[in-house]
Design a protein around this motif. Structure first.
Motif, mmCIF file in Angstrom:
data_model
loop_
_atom_site.group_PDB
_atom_site.id
_atom_site.type_symbol
_atom_site.label_atom_id
_atom_site.label_comp_id
_atom_site.label_asym_id
_atom_site.label_seq_id
_atom_site.Cartn_x
_atom_site.Cartn_y
_atom_site.Cartn_z
ATOM 1 N N HIS A 7 0.804 -1.147 0.011
ATOM 2 C CA HIS A 7 0.017 0.014 -0.009
ATOM 3 C C HIS A 7 0.892 1.258 0.123
ATOM 4 O O HIS A 7 0.540 2.135 -0.956
ATOM 5 N N HIS A 8 1.952 1.308 0.791
ATOM 6 C CA HIS A 8 2.781 2.506 0.825
ATOM 7 C C HIS A 8 3.626 2.397 -0.350
ATOM 8 O O HIS A 8 3.979 3.635 -0.681
ATOM 9 N N ALA A 9 3.739 1.220 -1.204
ATOM 10 C CA ALA A 9 4.612 1.390 -2.228
ATOM 11 C C ALA A 9 3.874 2.027 -3.584
ATOM 12 O O ALA A 9 4.389 2.319 -4.229
ATOM 13 N N ASP A 10 2.422 1.655 -3.374
ATOM 14 C CA ASP A 10 1.426 2.060 -4.488
ATOM 15 C C ASP A 10 0.297 2.233 -3.831
ATOM 16 O O ASP A 10 -0.844 1.627 -3.832
ATOM 17 N N PRO A 11 0.095 3.767 -3.296
ATOM 18 C CA PRO A 11 -0.953 3.967 -2.436
ATOM 19 C C PRO A 11 -2.298 3.979 -3.049
ATOM 20 O O PRO A 11 -3.510 3.816 -2.559
ATOM 21 N N THR A 12 -2.419 4.142 -4.323
ATOM 22 C CA THR A 12 -3.776 4.392 -5.039
ATOM 23 C C THR A 12 -4.278 3.019 -5.646
ATOM 24 O O THR A 12 -5.396 2.916 -6.216
ATOM 25 N N CYS A 13 -3.336 1.763 -5.220
ATOM 26 C CA CYS A 13 -3.850 0.569 -5.948
ATOM 27 C C CYS A 13 -5.132 0.051 -4.962
ATOM 28 O O CYS A 13 -5.105 0.097 -3.950
ATOM 29 N N ALA A 14 -6.016 -0.611 -5.796
ATOM 30 C CA ALA A 14 -7.439 -0.787 -4.912
ATOM 31 C C ALA A 14 -7.109 -2.289 -4.420
ATOM 32 O O ALA A 14 -7.780 -2.772 -3.470
ATOM 33 N N GLU A 56 -17.452 -3.292 -8.749
ATOM 34 C CA GLU A 56 -17.182 -3.248 -10.207
ATOM 35 C C GLU A 56 -18.126 -3.915 -11.020
ATOM 36 O O GLU A 56 -18.585 -3.602 -12.034
ATOM 37 N N LYS A 57 -18.425 -5.216 -10.684
ATOM 38 C CA LYS A 57 -19.105 -6.057 -11.509
ATOM 39 C C LYS A 57 -20.624 -5.740 -11.449
ATOM 40 O O LYS A 57 -21.273 -5.854 -12.369
ATOM 41 N N PHE A 58 -21.158 -5.144 -10.265
ATOM 42 C CA PHE A 58 -22.500 -4.692 -10.238
ATOM 43 C C PHE A 58 -22.508 -3.257 -11.011
ATOM 44 O O PHE A 58 -23.602 -2.926 -11.159
ATOM 45 N N GLY A 59 -21.324 -2.711 -11.372
ATOM 46 C CA GLY A 59 -21.652 -1.332 -12.041
ATOM 47 C C GLY A 59 -21.654 -0.289 -11.285
ATOM 48 O O GLY A 59 -21.911 1.150 -11.495
ATOM 49 N N TRP A 60 -21.174 -0.472 -9.784
ATOM 50 C CA TRP A 60 -21.297 0.815 -8.879
ATOM 51 C C TRP A 60 -20.161 1.318 -8.742
ATOM 52 O O TRP A 60 -20.008 2.565 -8.350
ATOM 53 N N ALA A 61 -19.021 0.632 -8.978
ATOM 54 C CA ALA A 61 -17.717 1.238 -9.059
ATOM 55 C C ALA A 61 -17.102 1.161 -10.551
ATOM 56 O O ALA A 61 -17.215 0.162 -11.088
ATOM 57 N N THR A 62 -16.520 2.213 -10.689
ATOM 58 C CA THR A 62 -15.837 2.385 -12.012
ATOM 59 C C THR A 62 -14.229 2.854 -11.834
ATOM 60 O O THR A 62 -14.003 3.248 -10.736
ATOM 61 N N LYS A 63 -13.586 2.644 -12.935
ATOM 62 C CA LYS A 63 -12.163 3.305 -12.849
ATOM 63 C C LYS A 63 -11.378 2.815 -11.720
ATOM 64 O O LYS A 63 -10.609 3.561 -11.153
ATOM 65 N N VAL A 64 -11.561 1.350 -11.454
ATOM 66 C CA VAL A 64 -10.880 0.833 -10.342
ATOM 67 C C VAL A 64 -9.360 0.702 -10.725
ATOM 68 O O VAL A 64 -8.998 0.346 -11.906
ATOM 69 N N ARG A 65 -8.446 1.067 -9.939
ATOM 70 C CA ARG A 65 -6.951 1.167 -10.126
ATOM 71 C C ARG A 65 -6.401 -0.297 -9.633
ATOM 72 O O ARG A 65 -5.732 -0.347 -8.527
ATOM 73 N N TRP A 66 -6.579 -1.494 -10.618
ATOM 74 C CA TRP A 66 -6.158 -2.385 -10.124
ATOM 75 C C TRP A 66 -4.524 -2.594 -10.347
ATOM 76 O O TRP A 66 -3.801 -1.868 -11.064
ATOM 77 N N PRO A 67 -3.910 -3.496 -9.705
ATOM 78 C CA PRO A 67 -2.418 -3.702 -9.775
ATOM 79 C C PRO A 67 -1.603 -3.618 -11.103
ATOM 80 O O PRO A 67 -2.477 -4.211 -12.163
ATOM 81 N N ASN A 68 -0.735 -3.039 -11.234
ATOM 82 C CA ASN A 68 -0.084 -3.354 -12.577
ATOM 83 C C ASN A 68 1.223 -3.839 -12.405
ATOM 84 O O ASN A 68 2.091 -3.650 -11.651
ATOM 85 N N ALA A 69 1.373 -4.874 -13.182
ATOM 86 C CA ALA A 69 2.457 -5.800 -13.225
ATOM 87 C C ALA A 69 3.663 -5.048 -13.437
ATOM 88 O O ALA A 69 4.814 -5.463 -12.478
ATOM 89 N N GLU A 70 3.961 -4.317 -14.303
ATOM 90 C CA GLU A 70 5.096 -3.803 -14.727
ATOM 91 C C GLU A 70 5.483 -2.760 -13.544
ATOM 92 O O GLU A 70 6.820 -2.804 -13.001
ATOM 93 N N ARG A 71 4.700 -2.063 -12.817
ATOM 94 C CA ARG A 71 4.797 -1.058 -11.627
ATOM 95 C C ARG A 71 5.235 -2.032 -10.695
ATOM 96 O O ARG A 71 6.170 -1.552 -9.742
ATOM 97 N N LEU A 72 4.606 -2.969 -10.447
ATOM 98 C CA LEU A 72 4.830 -3.763 -9.175
ATOM 99 C C LEU A 72 6.114 -4.410 -9.150
ATOM 100 O O LEU A 72 7.076 -4.639 -8.154
ATOM 101 N N ALA A 73 6.442 -4.981 -10.447
ATOM 102 C CA ALA A 73 7.932 -5.548 -10.709
ATOM 103 C C ALA A 73 8.972 -4.533 -10.307
ATOM 104 O O ALA A 73 10.073 -5.164 -9.917
ATOM 105 N N ALA A 74 8.653 -3.257 -10.694
ATOM 106 C CA ALA A 74 9.834 -2.329 -10.649
ATOM 107 C C ALA A 74 9.926 -2.022 -9.130
ATOM 108 O O ALA A 74 11.312 -1.627 -8.805
#
Length: 318
Positions: free
Chosen positions: A268-275, A295-313
């Motif tokens: 979380h501290h490495a990537d604070p906005t990650c959901a 998100e599946k119900f359509g109540w949440a949008t633009k979810v910031r899911w983990p990015n593999a490249e950012r995590l690897a770095a």
């Protein structure tokens, strides 16, 4: 809801600017916070002898569990990942529900909670952090004192208020959140009294109301408080560092389920906005699964899911 303001990069941290802090806390406010910290804690201390042989039923357990989940997810999915970090966008009904649910945890109104937490991220484990366990030094006595301060003492010993104008201007512009923040007292009353009412109605007895108030109100609130505070104290002191950070945030696996995934604190501290905070294999993150469902119900949008490249770095190399 407008986007959360950007938190300054960790490598640019410095002491707090003058506008971060507002006027000193009043004595009445500090005593009130002190009471809300220690009265539920005394309830927990009394819980074990109280439970032996009498005074606890499955009704109390069920009511307490439901309110724990609602208020706990209100903090993690609502106050933290939505309002503080903007990890996803919520439609208006979900936004309102999350703000009310988080307020039921009795950890302060949504605007104050968010302001304090954004300030923590900007100065994590440096001067200006409201609850770093390392504030007094690194010898064992200083760390012990710091753990206590970070866990709970900062709530009533810190004489300064974090400025919402500096750290939560987006929330101050949201009429729904301002209104819910003003209703905090009424929401606290509901969170305390509703379990007693439900317990009394289910058992059709005053005793059922009393035991439900004890277990599903006082004990439930105390447990949730200390789990939440453990993220500030324990997760900045011990645990694993899987991702590179410039503070002392760590992952503590045994807090993952009661904290709904918040104890994967290092990511979380490495990537604070990650959901999602629990991004590695075997890391259970209940809050992320709830956001996935929204998100599946359509109540949440633009979810910031983990990015593999950012995590690897950011991954710590073995």
């Amino acid at each position: 809801m407008t986007a959360a303001p950007e938190i300054a990069p960790e490598n640019t941290r410095r002491g707090p600017e003058p506008e971060i802090l507002e006027e000193k806390r009043g004595r009445a406010e500090r005593y009130t916070v002190f009471a809300f910290v220690f009265v539920p804690l005394l309830a927990v201390a009394a819980a074990v002898p109280f439970a032996w042989g009498w005074g606890l039923s499955w009704t109390d357990v069920a009511i307490g569990a439901v309110f724990y989940v609602i208020s706990g997810l209100g903090i993690t999915v609502g106050f933290h990942r939505l309002f503080t970090h903007g990890s996803y966008k919520a439609n208006r009904p979900l936004k309102i529900v999350m703000a009310i649910a988080g307020s039921m945890a009795i950890e302060g109104g949504v605007i104050k909670w968010v302001a304090d937490h954004r300030r923590h991220h900007k100065y994590a484990d440096h001067e200006g952090d409201p609850h770093s366990p390392w504030r007094f030094g690194e010898d064992w006595r200083s760390v012990a004192k710091g753990l206590y301060y970070a866990h709970m003492a900062w709530l009533y010993l810190d004489e300064q208020k974090t400025s919402p104008r500096r750290f939560a201007p987006d929330l101050l512009k949201d009429k729904d959140l301002v209104r819910i923040d003003k209703w905090f007292g009424a929401i606290v009353a509901f969170s305390l009294l509703a379990p007693a009412v439900i317990g009394g109605l289910v058992t059709m007895s005053w005793w059922g109301a009393v035991t439900a108030f004890f277990w599903a109100s006082l004990v439930r609130i105390a447990l949730l408080h200390h789990v939440t505070w453990s993220i500030n104290s324990i997760c900045h002191t011990i645990g694993e560092e899987n991702f590179e950070v410039r503070d002392r945030s760590r992952n503590v696996w045994w807090l993952a389920i009661p904290s709904f995934g918040e104890s994967w604190h290092n990511l979380h501290h490495a990537d604070p906005t990650c959901a999602r905070h629990g991004v590695l294999k075997g890391q259970i993150d209940i809050s992320a699964r709830v956001i996935w469902a929204f998100e599946k119900f359509g109540w949440a949008t633009k979810v910031r899911w983990p990015n593999a490249e950012r995590l690897a770095a950011k991954r710590v190399q073995a």
